[in-house]
Write an enzyme that holds these catalytic residues in place. Structure first.
Site, PDB file in Angstrom:
ATOM      1  N   ASP A  36       0.094  -7.797  -6.702  1.00  0.00           N
ATOM      2  CA  ASP A  36      -0.130  -8.496  -5.594  1.00  0.00           C
ATOM      3  C   ASP A  36       1.297  -8.387  -4.788  1.00  0.00           C
ATOM      4  OD1 ASP A  36      -2.024  -9.930  -4.010  1.00  0.00           O
ATOM      5  OD2 ASP A  36      -0.844 -11.379  -4.351  1.00  0.00           O
TER       6      ASP A  36
ATOM      7  N   GLY B 238       0.949  -1.378   6.661  1.00  0.00           N
ATOM      8  CA  GLY B 238       1.138  -3.027   6.834  1.00  0.00           C
ATOM      9  C   GLY B 238       2.373  -3.224   7.867  1.00  0.00           C
TER      10      GLY B 238
HETATM   11  P1  IMP Z   1      -1.992  -5.986  -1.371  1.00  0.00           P
HETATM   12  O1  IMP Z   1      -1.128  -6.635  -2.567  1.00  0.00           O
HETATM   13  O2  IMP Z   1      -2.302  -4.567  -1.513  1.00  0.00           O
HETATM   14  O3  IMP Z   1      -3.242  -7.300  -1.276  1.00  0.00           O
HETATM   15  O4  IMP Z   1      -1.023  -6.126   0.041  1.00  0.00           O
HETATM   16  C1  IMP Z   1      -1.064  -7.229   0.654  1.00  0.00           C
HETATM   17  C2  IMP Z   1      -0.605  -7.226   2.138  1.00  0.00           C
HETATM   18  O5  IMP Z   1       0.795  -7.280   2.166  1.00  0.00           O
HETATM   19  C3  IMP Z   1      -0.790  -5.750   2.777  1.00  0.00           C
HETATM   20  O6  IMP Z   1      -2.133  -5.689   3.260  1.00  0.00           O
HETATM   21  C4  IMP Z   1       0.201  -5.646   3.759  1.00  0.00           C
HETATM   22  O7  IMP Z   1       0.011  -6.497   5.067  1.00  0.00           O
HETATM   23  C5  IMP Z   1       1.442  -6.223   3.247  1.00  0.00           C
HETATM   24  N1  IMP Z   1       2.261  -5.291   2.250  1.00  0.00           N
HETATM   25  C6  IMP Z   1       2.293  -5.313   1.111  1.00  0.00           C
HETATM   26  N2  IMP Z   1       3.089  -4.290   0.593  1.00  0.00           N
HETATM   27  C7  IMP Z   1       3.429  -3.598   1.865  1.00  0.00           C
HETATM   28  C8  IMP Z   1       4.262  -2.581   2.045  1.00  0.00           C
HETATM   29  O8  IMP Z   1       4.816  -1.863   1.034  1.00  0.00           O
HETATM   30  N3  IMP Z   1       4.675  -2.312   3.375  1.00  0.00           N
HETATM   31  C9  IMP Z   1       4.092  -3.017   4.389  1.00  0.00           C
HETATM   32  N4  IMP Z   1       2.981  -4.005   4.142  1.00  0.00           N
HETATM   33  C10 IMP Z   1       3.078  -4.419   2.886  1.00  0.00           C
END
Ligand code: IMP
Length: 197
Positions: free
Chosen positions: A69, A151
């Protein structure tokens, strides 16, 4: 040893396979073992959410499971968007809408320090857990730059770099990213875990 990844994201699979493959671990997506779970991420920390996802997939598959996460934490916003990074601004926004909202909420703010954070959790069927956390410190830009990544990458300038995360090649990003750092720590934790067995 097979680990089931609590995600549908093949990019994450490739990143994890590259680093954990060195331990002889094979990582597969949950869909590869016939699972389609979307556990509710109702934890208040990255570590809690990673554990919720890994636990759900371990229980459903009966195999060791791994989940991560992650998100962006901005100092001047008391750590927001944090665990809500993917949902910042509500369901109507895409990646561009979310970073535009963040820039708007930071308008006039001179303290631009922020960090990407990643928590990874491995859950084993015997109840054991191995966890790791990685960070990538940087500053929030005033405008987006670059086409790569995803992201918040276009508005994040990693410490020591004069460009945004979205201007780095994937190998360069992986070498400094929060997830890359967490995976390197996890690899050592798993090595110790197996050595004690
Ligand atoms: P998850 O952990 O895949 O649910 O990601 C959570 C959110 O954090 C993503 O949708 C992005 O908005 C942001 N995020 C996480 N890792 C990155 C990264 O490496 N680059 C840019 N945004 C990130």
């Amino acid at each position: 040893m097979k680990f089931v990844l609590a995600s549908h994201n093949r990019k994450k699979l490739a990143e994890m396979q590259e680093i954990l493959g060195e331990l002889g671990v094979e990582v597969v997506l949950q869909s590869d073992v016939g699972l389609d779970l979307e556990p509710e991420e109702n934890g208040t920390t990255f570590a809690e959410n990673a554990a919720i996802k890994a636990m759900a997939v371990m229980q459903a598959s009966g195999l060791p499971a791994i989940a991560d996460d992650s998100g962006l934490c901005v100092d001047a916003l008391n750590g927001a968007p944090g665990v809500y990074s993917a949902r910042y601004g509500g369901p109507g926004l895409d990646d561009v809408g979310r970073y535009r909202l963040l820039l708007e909420n930071m308008r006039g703010q001179l303290d631009r320090r922020c960090r990407f954070v990643s928590a990874i959790c491995c859950c084993f069927p015997n109840g054991d857990r191995v966890e790791a956390r990685g960070e990538c410190p940087g500053t929030l830009a005033y405008a987006p730059k670059g086409e790569d990544g995803f992201g918040y990458d276009p508005v994040f300038q990693p410490d020591g770099y004069a460009c945004s995360m979205a201007e780095l090649r994937p190998e360069e990003k992986n070498a400094i990213s929060h997830r890359g750092n967490a995976l390197k720590i996890l690899k050592e934790e798993l090595r110790n875990y197996y050595a004690d067995k």
